[in-house]
Write a protein that holds these residues in place. Structure first.
Motif, short mmCIF file in Angstrom:
data_model
loop_
_atom_site.label_atom_id
_atom_site.label_comp_id
_atom_site.label_asym_id
_atom_site.label_seq_id
_atom_site.Cartn_x
_atom_site.Cartn_y
_atom_site.Cartn_z
N LEU A 196 -8.84 76.40 -47.92
CA LEU A 196 -7.64 77.24 -47.87
C LEU A 196 -7.95 78.66 -48.32
O LEU A 196 -7.50 79.63 -47.71
CB LEU A 196 -6.53 76.66 -48.74
CG LEU A 196 -5.75 75.49 -48.20
CD1 LEU A 196 -4.81 74.94 -49.26
CD2 LEU A 196 -4.98 75.89 -46.97
N THR A 197 -8.71 78.78 -49.38
CA THR A 197 -9.07 80.11 -49.90
C THR A 197 -9.94 80.86 -48.90
O THR A 197 -9.71 82.04 -48.63
CB THR A 197 -9.80 79.97 -51.24
OG1 THR A 197 -8.95 79.27 -52.16
CG2 THR A 197 -10.14 81.32 -51.82
N ALA A 198 -10.90 80.18 -48.30
CA ALA A 198 -11.80 80.83 -47.33
C ALA A 198 -11.06 81.28 -46.08
O ALA A 198 -11.23 82.41 -45.61
CB ALA A 198 -12.95 79.90 -46.98
N THR A 199 -10.23 80.39 -45.53
CA THR A 199 -9.52 80.75 -44.30
C THR A 199 -8.47 81.82 -44.54
O THR A 199 -8.28 82.72 -43.72
CB THR A 199 -8.88 79.52 -43.64
OG1 THR A 199 -8.01 78.88 -44.58
CG2 THR A 199 -9.93 78.55 -43.15
N SER A 200 -7.78 81.75 -45.68
CA SER A 200 -6.78 82.78 -45.96
C SER A 200 -7.44 84.12 -46.25
O SER A 200 -6.90 85.18 -45.89
CB SER A 200 -5.88 82.36 -47.12
OG SER A 200 -6.61 82.20 -48.31
#
Length: 137
Positions: free
Chosen positions: A117-121
């Motif tokens: 989630l952190t990487a894609t956001s």
């Protein structure tokens, strides 16, 4: 004669103004680029909604359901606005990315889902941040 071979007539030079039939939509680089920029928001919207529903199904987590569906709906709404060319749609996608980043960043070390989630956001925030910055130049 310049540009012609012996015995062949010289071809007419193209004019600088081309006439475009009015029945055809005018495709510019900006319209193609803005349509292309809706795809990350569509993907993120779908992934957030599926993730929120999956999180609720696995752990009965109401916050996962509300956050996933809410942020996913925000992404999908902004993607539709980007596709239609409405005002502030890129900014809405950037805001959805910021919300997702800020909510997943504190939990990044707790497992693969918060890390993804952190990487894609982060990736979508950088993408839409560049789009908004380029638009304001």
């Amino acid at each position: 004669m310049r540009g012609s071979r012996a015995g062949q007539p010289e071809l007419a030079r193209p004019t600088s103004r081309a006439t475009i039939p009015t029945c055809l939509p005018l495709l510019t680089a900006q319209s193609i680029q803005s349509n292309m920029s809706a795809y990350p928001a569509y993907v993120m919207g779908g992934l957030c909604i599926v993730g929120g529903i999956t999180g609720f199904a696995r752990t009965r987590s109401i916050p996962s359901l509300v956050a996933g569906v809410g942020v996913g709906a925000l992404y999908l709404w902004s993607a539709d606005g980007i596709r239609r060319g409405t005002a502030n749609s890129l900014e809405t996608a950037l805001g959805a990315s910021a919300i997702l980043l800020l909510s997943s960043l504190p939990r990044v070390a707790k497992g693969p889902i918060p890390a993804v989630l952190t990487a894609t956001s982060t990736a979508t925030a950088v993408y839409y941040g560049r789009k908004v910055y380029a638009l304001q130049q």
